[in-house]
Design an enzyme around this catalytic site. Structure first.
Site, mmCIF file in Angstrom:
data_model
loop_
_atom_site.group_PDB
_atom_site.id
_atom_site.type_symbol
_atom_site.label_atom_id
_atom_site.label_comp_id
_atom_site.label_asym_id
_atom_site.label_seq_id
_atom_site.Cartn_x
_atom_site.Cartn_y
_atom_site.Cartn_z
ATOM 1 N N ARG A 64 7.096 5.819 1.800
ATOM 2 C CA ARG A 64 6.135 6.754 1.809
ATOM 3 C C ARG A 64 5.170 6.244 2.979
ATOM 4 N NH1 ARG A 64 3.971 10.284 -1.969
ATOM 5 N NH2 ARG A 64 2.369 11.506 -0.814
ATOM 6 N N LEU A 78 0.702 -1.330 -0.166
ATOM 7 C CA LEU A 78 0.057 0.170 0.049
ATOM 8 C C LEU A 78 0.909 1.279 -0.001
ATOM 9 C CD1 LEU A 78 -2.373 -1.098 3.021
ATOM 10 C CD2 LEU A 78 -2.946 -1.057 0.420
ATOM 11 N N HIS A 79 0.560 2.113 -0.914
ATOM 12 C CA HIS A 79 1.536 3.406 -0.969
ATOM 13 C C HIS A 79 0.849 4.542 -1.292
ATOM 14 C CE1 HIS A 79 1.565 2.308 -5.143
ATOM 15 N NE2 HIS A 79 2.057 3.464 -5.402
ATOM 16 N N ARG A 80 -0.633 4.643 -2.072
ATOM 17 C CA ARG A 80 -0.948 5.690 -2.506
ATOM 18 C C ARG A 80 -1.572 6.527 -1.490
ATOM 19 N NH1 ARG A 80 -1.226 5.184 -7.847
ATOM 20 N NH2 ARG A 80 -1.098 2.879 -8.436
ATOM 21 N N ASP A 117 -2.708 -1.535 -3.581
ATOM 22 C CA ASP A 117 -3.307 -0.407 -4.379
ATOM 23 C C ASP A 117 -2.440 0.059 -5.362
ATOM 24 O OD1 ASP A 117 -1.208 0.879 -2.929
ATOM 25 O OD2 ASP A 117 -2.187 2.434 -2.013
#
Ligand code: UD1
Length: 359
Positions: free
Chosen positions: A239, A205-207, A278
């Site tokens: 992130r 997950l990174h968005r 994502d």
């Protein structure tokens, strides 16, 4: 012929590696220069990847790093312009939809240099996504558009883009996967982490829409609950790592790690019982491998992965994670059916187009 390849982020490397290799083989007397913008700069996000993919050392490092969207784009443009002035390429090639892609396209096109866009024509129809803006600009201003699915063709036609600019060549990310399949199948990463083959959930997950706000804490809570039913392996993007440090939460039962190299990651992907993500590229890789994928977003620019039956859109709703075990139990695993031209030879077709003068 002089070609400049501009790459900046982890998925860019995976998409561009086979293209550089194919064009170097087809044009041994040409000049092939790789520009790394430095959008991704951590050793684990960049060097490890380039080494494993066999990408030659970049000729130019722009060392742009992190910043706001305007800063990242502006710094890339400012530093790329003198490189293109020196190199005087006949063609600039850009992959995907990241800020490096946008910046390189704008810089080259304003210098009168033709641009070729790899993975053209994808649309989420969600203009709050930075990648959607990047895709639209790259497609509008690139002379040569390399497509990997039929909806890309429909999307570009709907935007009035001329047919002669489009080339349906297939998926270069899958070229890389196919080229390294023997190696990642032998990597045994699941066994090394002590999780059962076919019986664990792999998470990425990174968005910003998910990790930069309150949804991240709720997602971690849901993942901890899921980990009571099956092991959850979560290699954490920088992130996300940064945002997790601000979320004061325990993560019982979750196997969190630093970002993994390509071979370790693909080894886990191929052996996972299911994937929660994502990411765009992972929706495609799971489709090729026939692994159930659950996408924690409201939309996807890759509906081909939904049609293939492997990808399910959960919505941008962490509560939906709780339904994954039941969804898996209901759905028998199908043998993979890769979409047309996801066959390991997309970069060869791109090279044909470039060499035969269409580009
Ligand atoms: C970028 C792309 C996204 C792609 C993703 C793949 C854009 C707009 N986004 O998102 O489409 O799916 O790459 O990974 O181009 N950071 C590090 N080390 C690094 C890279 C990033 O610590 O090597 C941290 C920094 O704190 C940075 C943050 O991650 O501020 C975000 O990096 P950035 O390049 O802005 O976007 P990504 O989230 O990686």
């Amino acid at each position: 012929m002089r070609i400049v390849y501009v790459i900046g982020t982890r998925p860019n490397f995976v998409k561009m590696a086979p293209v550089v290799a194919a064009l170097r083989a087809r044009l041994p007397d040409g000049r092939h220069s790789i520009v790394h913008t430095g959008q991704h700069y951590d050793h684990l996000m960049s060097d490890v990847f380039l080494e494993e993919l066999g990408v030659p050392a970049p000729d130019h490092l722009l060392e742009v790093g992190s910043g706001s969207h305007a800063q990242q784009t502006a710094w890339t443009m400012e530093r790329l312009e003198p490189v293109l002035n020196d190199e005087r390429p006949d063609l600039v090639m850009v992959p995907g939809d990241v800020n490096s892609t946008l910046a390189a396209t704008l810089t080259a096109v304003k210098m009168g240099i033709p641009v070729a866009h790899i993975e053209s024509g994808l649309r989420s129809f969600d203009r709050t996504m930075p990648e959607e803006i990047n895709r639209i600009v790259a497609d509008e201003f690139s002379e040569h558009l390399f497509l990997h699915c039929s909806e890309a063709l429909e999307n570009l036609r709907a935007e009035g883009i001329a047919e002669e600019r489009m080339h349906f060549v297939g998926n270069t990310m899958i070229d890389t996967l196919v080229a390294l399949e023997d190696r990642f199948r032998a990597a045994g990463t699941a066994a090394r982490l002590g999780v059962p083959k076919g019986g664990f959930m792999l998470v990425t997950l990174h968005r910003p829409a998910l990790v930069d706000g309150p949804l991240l804490a709720e997602t971690m809570h849901q993942l901890a609950a899921l980990a009571r039913e099956m092991p959850v392996v979560f290699p954490v993007h920088p992130r996300t790592r940064k945002m997790l440090e601000e979320v004061e939460a325990e993560h019982p039962g979750l196997l969190l790690s630093d970002p993994l190299g390509y071979l370790d990651f693909l080894s886990l992907l191929a052996d996972a019982g299911a994937v929660l993500t994502d990411s765009g590229g992972i929706q495609e890789e799971t489709t090729y491998l026939g692994i159930p994928c659950f996408t924690l977003r409201d939309n996807t620019e890759r509906p081909v992965t939904i049609r293939a039956g492997t990808n399910t859109l959960l919505g941008l709703d962490p509560a939906a994670i709780a339904g994954i075990p039941a969804a898996l139990a209901e759905r028998p695993r199908q043998p993979p059916e890769p979409p047309p031209l996801w066959d390991g030879n997309a970069a060869l077709r791109i090279a044909d187009v470039v060499v035969e003068g269409a580009a």
